[in-house]
Write a protein that holds these residues in place. Structure first.
Motif, PDB file in Angstrom:
ATOM      1  N   CYS A   1      37.657-100.192  74.195  1.00 16.11           N
ATOM      2  CA  CYS A   1      38.278-100.001  72.875  1.00 16.11           C
ATOM      3  C   CYS A   1      39.796 -99.858  72.994  1.00 16.11           C
ATOM      4  CB  CYS A   1      37.663 -98.825  72.140  1.00 16.11           C
ATOM      5  SG  CYS A   1      38.294 -97.231  72.649  1.00 16.11           S
ATOM      6  N   TYR A   2      40.301 -99.537  74.198  1.00 11.03           N
ATOM      7  CA  TYR A   2      41.764 -99.432  74.352  1.00 11.03           C
ATOM      8  C   TYR A   2      42.400-100.800  74.058  1.00 11.03           C
ATOM      9  CZ  TYR A   2      40.273 -95.572  77.547  1.00 11.03           C
ATOM     10  OH  TYR A   2      39.678 -94.487  78.124  1.00 11.03           O
ATOM     11  N   ILE A   3      41.834-101.837  74.671  1.00  8.07           N
ATOM     12  CA  ILE A   3      42.378-103.189  74.454  1.00  8.07           C
ATOM     13  C   ILE A   3      42.193-103.581  72.999  1.00  8.07           C
ATOM     14  CG2 ILE A   3      42.024-105.650  74.946  1.00  8.07           C
ATOM     15  CD1 ILE A   3      41.727-105.071  77.776  1.00  8.07           C
ATOM     16  N   GLY A   4      41.049-103.211  72.432  1.00 10.44           N
ATOM     17  CA  GLY A   4      40.785-103.542  71.022  1.00 10.44           C
ATOM     18  C   GLY A   4      41.847-102.955  70.109  1.00 10.44           C
ATOM     19  N   GLY A   5      42.220-101.707  70.366  1.00  8.97           N
ATOM     20  CA  GLY A   5      43.240-101.057  69.545  1.00  8.97           C
ATOM     21  C   GLY A   5      44.573-101.774  69.677  1.00  8.97           C
ATOM     22  N   ALA A   6      44.922-102.112  70.931  1.00  5.37           N
ATOM     23  CA  ALA A   6      46.199-102.791  71.167  1.00  5.37           C
ATOM     24  C   ALA A   6      46.224-104.135  70.445  1.00  5.37           C
ATOM     25  CB  ALA A   6      46.409-102.977  72.673  1.00  5.37           C
ATOM     26  N   VAL A   7      45.152-104.903  70.582  1.00  5.24           N
ATOM     27  CA  VAL A   7      45.104-106.235  69.955  1.00  5.24           C
ATOM     28  C   VAL A   7      45.214-106.098  68.431  1.00  5.24           C
ATOM     29  CG1 VAL A   7      43.592-108.224  69.493  1.00  5.24           C
ATOM     30  CG2 VAL A   7      43.816-107.337  71.828  1.00  5.24           C
ATOM     31  N   ALA A   8      44.476-105.149  67.852  1.00  7.01           N
ATOM     32  CA  ALA A   8      44.505-104.981  66.390  1.00  7.01           C
ATOM     33  C   ALA A   8      45.911-104.637  65.896  1.00  7.01           C
ATOM     34  CB  ALA A   8      43.514-103.899  65.970  1.00  7.01           C
ATOM     35  N   SER A   9      46.655-103.906  66.714  1.00 11.31           N
ATOM     36  CA  SER A   9      47.992-103.486  66.273  1.00 11.31           C
ATOM     37  C   SER A   9      49.046-104.564  66.519  1.00 11.31           C
ATOM     38  CB  SER A   9      48.411-102.212  67.021  1.00 11.31           C
ATOM     39  OG  SER A   9      48.740-102.533  68.359  1.00 11.31           O
ATOM     40  N   GLY A  10      48.667-105.616  67.242  1.00 10.49           N
ATOM     41  CA  GLY A  10      49.637-106.669  67.569  1.00 10.49           C
ATOM     42  C   GLY A  10      50.458-106.336  68.803  1.00 10.49           C
TER      43      GLY A  10
END
Ligand SMILES: Cc1ncc(COP(=O)(O)O)c(C=O)c1O
Length: 306
Positions: free
Chosen positions: A129-138
């Motif tokens: 989910c760390y990568i998911g958060g980063a991707v969602a935020s751009g």
């Protein structure tokens, strides 16, 4: 077909989410499956949680929207736990936030801290989910490899200065999944110092804080001076209390970060079900003894495999 965002193509895939489907297929074929996939213990939730939930169900007020405020009794139980266990004090209203499991809070934090183009440091191997958060935020998810020769620690001070200047968020997780590494106190001190110097938000992901062996006692990041300036610490009812499916976690720490995360979450969810928070409040007061029972069981299993 409706056009999708470019962002959706940037999520790298979530292998763990595939496992339940694959397991079902194999079971349907009559195979005997041992599921070593998700960190989901085959242990029943504590009786005290089940009793508290049963009672809460009878109260119609528990069926209302909880919003981000949630159940004050849960916030207060969180504060009592941190005080008792780590000697750290938090304001239940301003420095605590109930979560629908720690995962969503971890991922949503990137939306509260990162602009497109900023760097978000993500340990690998690590929780996806760390990568998911980063991707969602751009943000640019920059991988920080966990290496045995460095005791699986991410040494922020060894990163190039220009990277540190662009970094707005770092995820760290000790006791670590999947390496089982733990973070010595001097490491935490160096890490907090770098985050303070570069004004980087530190997401200290601590769901396994009670799942430790051989007398080792895992710390809270807030035992480190100065951590309150930059850190949030994420906790979970999933691992300590075997309540994975109940979806209950909490985050404590820096009040501006808590406020920003509350703002983001206000637009995405309406908080954990109040009845589950009542159960969480009930178990938290028994954390140490309940954790001991589970750890004893895990230790027996660990010793069999060693
Ligand atoms: C390192 C780590 N962080 C966070 C979580 C999330 O736990 P939950 O969302 O159930 O609180 C997990 C779950 O496996 C994990 O392994």
């Amino acid at each position: 077909m409706a056009q999708l965002s470019k962002r959706i193509g940037k999520f790298p895939g979530y292998p763990l989410a595939e496992i339940p489907r694959r397991k079902r297929e194999l079971l349907a074929k009559g195979m005997d499956v041992i599921d070593l996939g998700a960190g989901d213990a085959d242990v029943a939730p504590p009786a005290v949680a089940v009793r508290a939930l049963t009672e809460a169900l009878k109260d119609p007020a528990m069926s209302r929207y909880g919003f981000q405020l949630g159940l004050p009794a849960f916030r207060e139980a969180v504060v009592r736990y941190h005080q008792r266990r780590f000697g750290t004090a938090f304001d239940p209203m301003a420095e605590v936030l109930p979560l629908l499991g720690s995962k969503e809070g971890l991922a949503h934090l990137a939306l509260a801290t990162c602009e497109p183009g900023d760097v978000c440091l993500v340990p690998e191997p690590g929780y996806q989910c760390y990568i998911g958060g980063a991707v969602a935020s751009g943000a640019e998810a920059r991988i920080a490899p966990l290496r045995p020769e460095q005791d699986f620690l991410v040494e922020l001070g060894e990163l190039p200065r220009d990277v540190l200047r662009r970094t707005r968020l770092v995820y760290l997780n000790y006791p670590n999944n999947p390496t089982a590494a733990v973070a010595p106190r001097d490491y935490l001190e160096r890490t907090v110092a770098v985050c303070r110097e570069y004004q980087i938000a530190l997401a200290y992901d601590n769901p396994y804080v009670e799942v430790t062996f051989d007398g080792y006692r895992a710390p809270s990041i807030f035992e480190i001076d100065g951590a309150r300036e930059i850190a949030l610490e994420f906790h979970s009812a999933s691992k300590t209390f075997s309540m994975t499916g109940w979806r209950l976690g909490w985050v404590v720490g820096n009040r501006e970060l808590i406020k920003a995360l509350t703002t983001v979450k206000s637009y995405h969810d309406t908080g954990p079900w109040l009845a589950i928070q009542a159960a969480g409040a009930a178990v938290l007061d028994h954390t140490e003894e309940l954790a001991q029972e589970t750890v004893r069981l895990f230790q027996t299993r660990r010793d069999v495999t060693l």
